[in-house]
Design an enzyme around this catalytic site. Sequence first.
Site, PDB file in Angstrom:
ATOM      1  N   HIS A   1     -63.419 105.945 -83.737  1.00 45.44           N
ATOM      2  CA  HIS A   1     -62.288 105.588 -84.607  1.00 45.44           C
ATOM      3  C   HIS A   1     -61.043 106.405 -84.251  1.00 45.44           C
ATOM      4  O   HIS A   1     -59.961 105.849 -84.001  1.00 45.44           O
ATOM      5  CB  HIS A   1     -62.681 105.836 -86.070  1.00 45.44           C
ATOM      6  CG  HIS A   1     -61.632 105.475 -87.061  1.00 45.44           C
ATOM      7  ND1 HIS A   1     -61.720 104.372 -87.884  1.00 45.44           N
ATOM      8  CD2 HIS A   1     -60.435 106.064 -87.376  1.00 45.44           C
ATOM      9  CE1 HIS A   1     -60.660 104.302 -88.652  1.00 45.44           C
ATOM     10  NE2 HIS A   1     -59.853 105.324 -88.367  1.00 45.44           N
ATOM     11  N   GLU A   2     -61.182 107.723 -84.221  1.00 43.16           N
ATOM     12  CA  GLU A   2     -60.025 108.584 -83.947  1.00 43.16           C
ATOM     13  C   GLU A   2     -59.574 108.483 -82.492  1.00 43.16           C
ATOM     14  O   GLU A   2     -58.366 108.526 -82.202  1.00 43.16           O
ATOM     15  CB  GLU A   2     -60.349 110.043 -84.308  1.00 43.16           C
ATOM     16  CG  GLU A   2     -60.680 110.278 -85.777  1.00 43.16           C
ATOM     17  CD  GLU A   2     -59.573 109.815 -86.711  1.00 43.16           C
ATOM     18  OE1 GLU A   2     -58.384 109.824 -86.311  1.00 43.16           O
ATOM     19  OE2 GLU A   2     -59.895 109.442 -87.858  1.00 43.16           O
TER      20      GLU A   2
ATOM     21  N   HIS B   1     -57.238 105.458 -82.173  1.00 43.35           N
ATOM     22  CA  HIS B   1     -55.866 105.763 -82.586  1.00 43.35           C
ATOM     23  C   HIS B   1     -55.130 106.520 -81.478  1.00 43.35           C
ATOM     24  O   HIS B   1     -53.997 106.173 -81.106  1.00 43.35           O
ATOM     25  CB  HIS B   1     -55.866 106.642 -83.847  1.00 43.35           C
ATOM     26  CG  HIS B   1     -56.247 105.937 -85.100  1.00 43.35           C
ATOM     27  ND1 HIS B   1     -55.739 104.702 -85.455  1.00 43.35           N
ATOM     28  CD2 HIS B   1     -57.071 106.317 -86.118  1.00 43.35           C
ATOM     29  CE1 HIS B   1     -56.246 104.352 -86.624  1.00 43.35           C
ATOM     30  NE2 HIS B   1     -57.054 105.305 -87.049  1.00 43.35           N
TER      31      HIS B   1
END
Length: 228
Positions: free
Chosen positions: A29-30, A33
């Site tokens: 997820h990170e 980004h």
Amino acid sequence: MEFLNKLLYVPISELPFYLVTLLIAFTVHEFSHAYFAYRFGDPTAKMLGRVTLNPTVHFDFFGIVLLLIAGFGWARPVPVNRDNFDKPRLMGIIVSVAGPLSNLLLAVLGSVIYAALLQFGAVSPFMVEDKLQQAIHIFFSTFIVMNFFLCLFNLIPLPPLDGYRIVEDLVPRRMLGILHRFEQWSILVFLIILVVPTFRLYTIVPLYGAANALAEHFLIFFRVLFGA
């Protein structure tokens, strides 16, 4: 052991499966980004070493502990400077949605693998007394549901979640002042939703229900697809 079972939101017998799931889900997820922000011209995450799949740079210890104890938590947010983007609003939306989308893709991938294992007889729901079979079932069930949940949860349009950042980039500029003026109250609403049992009952609990429903439907779909 009994004390830990009462303390943890997650049953202690399933704790390793949740930890592995979160290790993968939060990291991807990170990273998503950070990767898209860097590709769109913002070096902030890159300079901080966040464009990596190394989980140690993305994990927030307190956020993980809280997730296991209370059912909600977080990873270390990736800093993004939208001023470095050629098209700040469009690219900002893509960077924000990349995180939840990565969890959606992980959930679908997990569904594909689990459905294939079930459909082709590599694992069987009738052999749950076998320790390995049981571990496989628990892991994939946890992995799929948690990733669906994280996708849905992060799309809630309240700070500090991705859904709020998406709304920020979607609303007309003249409304940004109003949005930012109420941001502190939005954070309070977010905390109340997470902490107060009555509000959790009508927010977090339905999200888990939706995640479970998605997991079941995707699993059925892929099993039918593989059996065709």
